[in-house]
Scaffold this motif. Structure first.
Motif, PDB file in Angstrom:
ATOM      1  N   GLN A   1      -1.462  -7.523  -1.927  1.00 25.59           N
ATOM      2  CA  GLN A   1      -2.114  -7.535  -0.804  1.00 25.59           C
ATOM      3  C   GLN A   1      -2.572  -8.557   0.157  1.00 25.59           C
ATOM      4  O   GLN A   1      -2.617  -8.351   1.361  1.00 25.59           O
ATOM      5  CB  GLN A   1      -3.643  -6.764  -1.193  1.00 25.59           C
TER       6      GLN A   1
ATOM      7  N   HIS B   1      -6.861  -7.317   5.801  1.00 28.15           N
ATOM      8  CA  HIS B   1      -6.912  -5.762   5.443  1.00 28.15           C
ATOM      9  C   HIS B   1      -8.078  -5.278   5.412  1.00 28.15           C
ATOM     10  O   HIS B   1      -9.045  -5.825   5.054  1.00 28.15           O
ATOM     11  CB  HIS B   1      -6.000  -5.647   4.035  1.00 28.15           C
TER      12      HIS B   1
ATOM     13  N   TYR C   1      -7.461  -1.451   0.395  1.00 25.48           N
ATOM     14  CA  TYR C   1      -7.066  -1.789  -0.956  1.00 25.48           C
ATOM     15  C   TYR C   1      -6.624  -0.812  -1.886  1.00 25.48           C
ATOM     16  O   TYR C   1      -7.061   0.141  -1.925  1.00 25.48           O
ATOM     17  CB  TYR C   1      -8.016  -2.707  -1.406  1.00 25.48           C
TER      18      TYR C   1
ATOM     19  N   GLN D   1       1.007  -1.104  -0.023  1.00 25.84           N
ATOM     20  CA  GLN D   1       0.007  -0.109  -0.127  1.00 25.84           C
ATOM     21  C   GLN D   1       0.833   1.454  -0.064  1.00 25.84           C
ATOM     22  O   GLN D   1       0.409   2.070  -0.731  1.00 25.84           O
ATOM     23  CB  GLN D   1      -0.811   0.045   1.050  1.00 25.84           C
TER      24      GLN D   1
ATOM     25  N   ALA E   1      -5.266  -7.373  -6.113  1.00 24.08           N
ATOM     26  CA  ALA E   1      -4.575  -8.288  -5.273  1.00 24.08           C
ATOM     27  C   ALA E   1      -3.023  -8.238  -5.206  1.00 24.08           C
ATOM     28  O   ALA E   1      -2.604  -8.508  -4.379  1.00 24.08           O
ATOM     29  CB  ALA E   1      -5.279  -9.636  -5.259  1.00 24.08           C
TER      30      ALA E   1
END
Length: 206
Positions: A185, A150, A153, A87, A174
């Motif tokens: 992710q 999580h 995103y 991220q 992802a």
């Protein structure tokens, strides 16, 4: 025998011991990187992540590692970002609006919407590989399952970077791939045998 020399960034906020142990299970030892001098001689670099977007970005900067991460990726050396380590490669995020990300990838990190959707997204979920022939997915089918934890995103500005998608209240990126930059992710270190395979595949990149 692999000639890879692996470094895992230790910025006081990452899930580095689980990541390190999973690489060890795959047969690879690693060096912990907490200052720029520790990067010397390495061939592969991993930025793990558990925690808050702004805190992780701030700690990375405080250790003088931000510009070195930028240079590493600009030189197209193999790099893997995991979860928050994925991220913070983007420009900004809902979690910490006043703390910028690294801006290596253009885009914003959004929070899953409130409502019927259970947040955080936690547990096993399937991903759809956009380029299953990519070496990082070697030995996997087109819809492997990985472990996620999580509440946010990334939304990449360039769809061409998206390497895999996942469905959870909609479709999100992802994983991304840009040259030898790979970021996910999902947590390979929590994904058992498939995670070990993924990390081993990453180390084949040159």
């Amino acid at each position: 025998m692999s000639t890879s020399r692996l470094g895992i960034i230790d910025y006081g906020a990452g899930n580095l011991h689980s990541v390190r142990n999973t690489f060890r299970a795959a047969g690879y030892e690693s060096t912990l990187v907490s200052q720029p001098s520790h990067l010397e001689g390495l061939t592969h670099l991993v930025l793990p992540g558990v925690g808050e977007f702004g805190d992780c970005a701030t700690k990375l900067r405080a250790q003088g590692l931000e510009e070195h991460v930028r240079s590493w990726i600009a030189e197209d050396k193999p790099f893997l970002g995991i979860c928050v380590g994925y991220q913070i490669l983007f420009e900004s995020g809902d979690e910490s609006p006043v703390v910028p990300g690294l801006g290596i990838l253009r885009g914003h990190v959004r929070k899953f919407p409130e409502g019927d959707l259970k947040v955080p997204h936690m547990g096993w979920n399937g991903i759809s590989l956009l380029h299953p022939e990519d070496p990082v997915w070697q030995g996997m089918d087109g819809h492997p399952h990985f472990y996620f934890v999580h509440s946010y995103y990334p939304v990449p500005e360039n769809d061409e970077w998206t390497a895999a998608t996942c469905s959870y209240g909609g479709t999100f990126a992802a994983a991304v791939r840009r040259g030898n930059l790979v970021a996910t992710q999902f947590h390979p270190e929590k994904s058992q045998k498939l995670g070990i395979r993924f990390l081993s595949n990453f180390l084949t990149l040159r």
